[in-house]
Scaffold this active site. Structure first.
Site, PDB file in Angstrom:
ATOM      1  N   GLU A 281       0.827  -1.213   0.000  1.00 49.44           N
ATOM      2  CA  GLU A 281       0.000   0.000   0.000  1.00 49.44           C
ATOM      3  C   GLU A 281       0.859   1.260   0.000  1.00 49.44           C
ATOM      4  OE1 GLU A 281      -0.165  -2.642   2.082  1.00 49.44           O
ATOM      5  OE2 GLU A 281      -2.085  -2.649   3.138  1.00 49.44           O
TER       6      GLU A 281
ATOM      7  N   CYS B 291      -2.787  -2.756   7.431  1.00 45.89           N
ATOM      8  CA  CYS B 291      -2.366  -2.694   8.825  1.00 45.89           C
ATOM      9  C   CYS B 291      -2.559  -1.265   9.346  1.00 45.89           C
ATOM     10  CB  CYS B 291      -0.904  -3.109   8.947  1.00 45.89           C
ATOM     11  SG  CYS B 291       0.255  -1.919   8.222  1.00 45.89           S
TER      12      CYS B 291
ATOM     13  N   CYS C 200      -0.457   1.373   7.368  1.00 43.56           N
ATOM     14  CA  CYS C 200      -1.011   1.654   6.045  1.00 43.56           C
ATOM     15  C   CYS C 200      -2.342   2.388   6.145  1.00 43.56           C
ATOM     16  CB  CYS C 200      -1.143   0.360   5.253  1.00 43.56           C
ATOM     17  SG  CYS C 200       0.467  -0.362   4.839  1.00 43.56           S
TER      18      CYS C 200
END
Length: 156
Positions: free
Chosen positions: A60, A88, A91
């Protein structure tokens, strides 16, 4: 005539899945991501923290960086991020800072996901930017890519 949203989401997720498979072939955890503006993919990324010796080199983050360079703007307004694994917390924070309009992900990450499974950072209404979040697009294929990778790693 434009594709309907679910067909378009499947098409773009298949693209991200190919990037995840590329990451796996390079020995990286297989996660792929793309940034789409309108009907054009403007950036793509795959996990590279091992190769780059960089804990922030998630798919990402790489895709967001490339998209920002492509647009010559750190705000990625009206874009959609497609990613094979639930983002996560790191990100998710970057997604909010970039002002991504929409995130579409495949497999849930029950250990570290920040879009509904473990945490729900992307949909937290306390942020000044709100992200539309769509989950489970090609979830089975995305999850299989990850489980096959870890199974092969354990067997070797």
């Amino acid at each position: 005539m434009p594709l309907n949203l679910s067909n378009q989401d499947n098409q773009w997720m298949r693209h991200a899945l190919r990037l995840a498979e590329f990451a796996a072939a390079k020995g990286e955890i297989p996660v792929g991501a793309i940034v789409v503006l309108g009907e054009e993919c403007i950036a793509e990324g795959w996990n590279q923290p091992i190769r780059e010796n960089d804990p922030t080199a998630h798919a990402e983050i790489i895709a967001l960086r490339k998209a920002a360079q492509h647009l010559n703007n750190y705000r990625l307004l009206n874009t959609t991020l497609y990613v094979t694994l639930e983002p996560c917390t790191m990100c998710a924070g970057a997604i909010i800072q970039a002002r991504i309009k929409r995130v579409v992900f495949g497999a849930y990450d029950n250990k570290a996901g920040a879009a509904g499974s473990r945490f729900d950072i992307l949909r937290d209404t306390r942020h000044n930017h709100h992200v539309e979040c769509v989950s489970g697009v090609l979830a089975e294929a995305c999850g299989k890519c990850l489980s096959d990778f870890f199974k092969n790693r354990r067997n070797s």
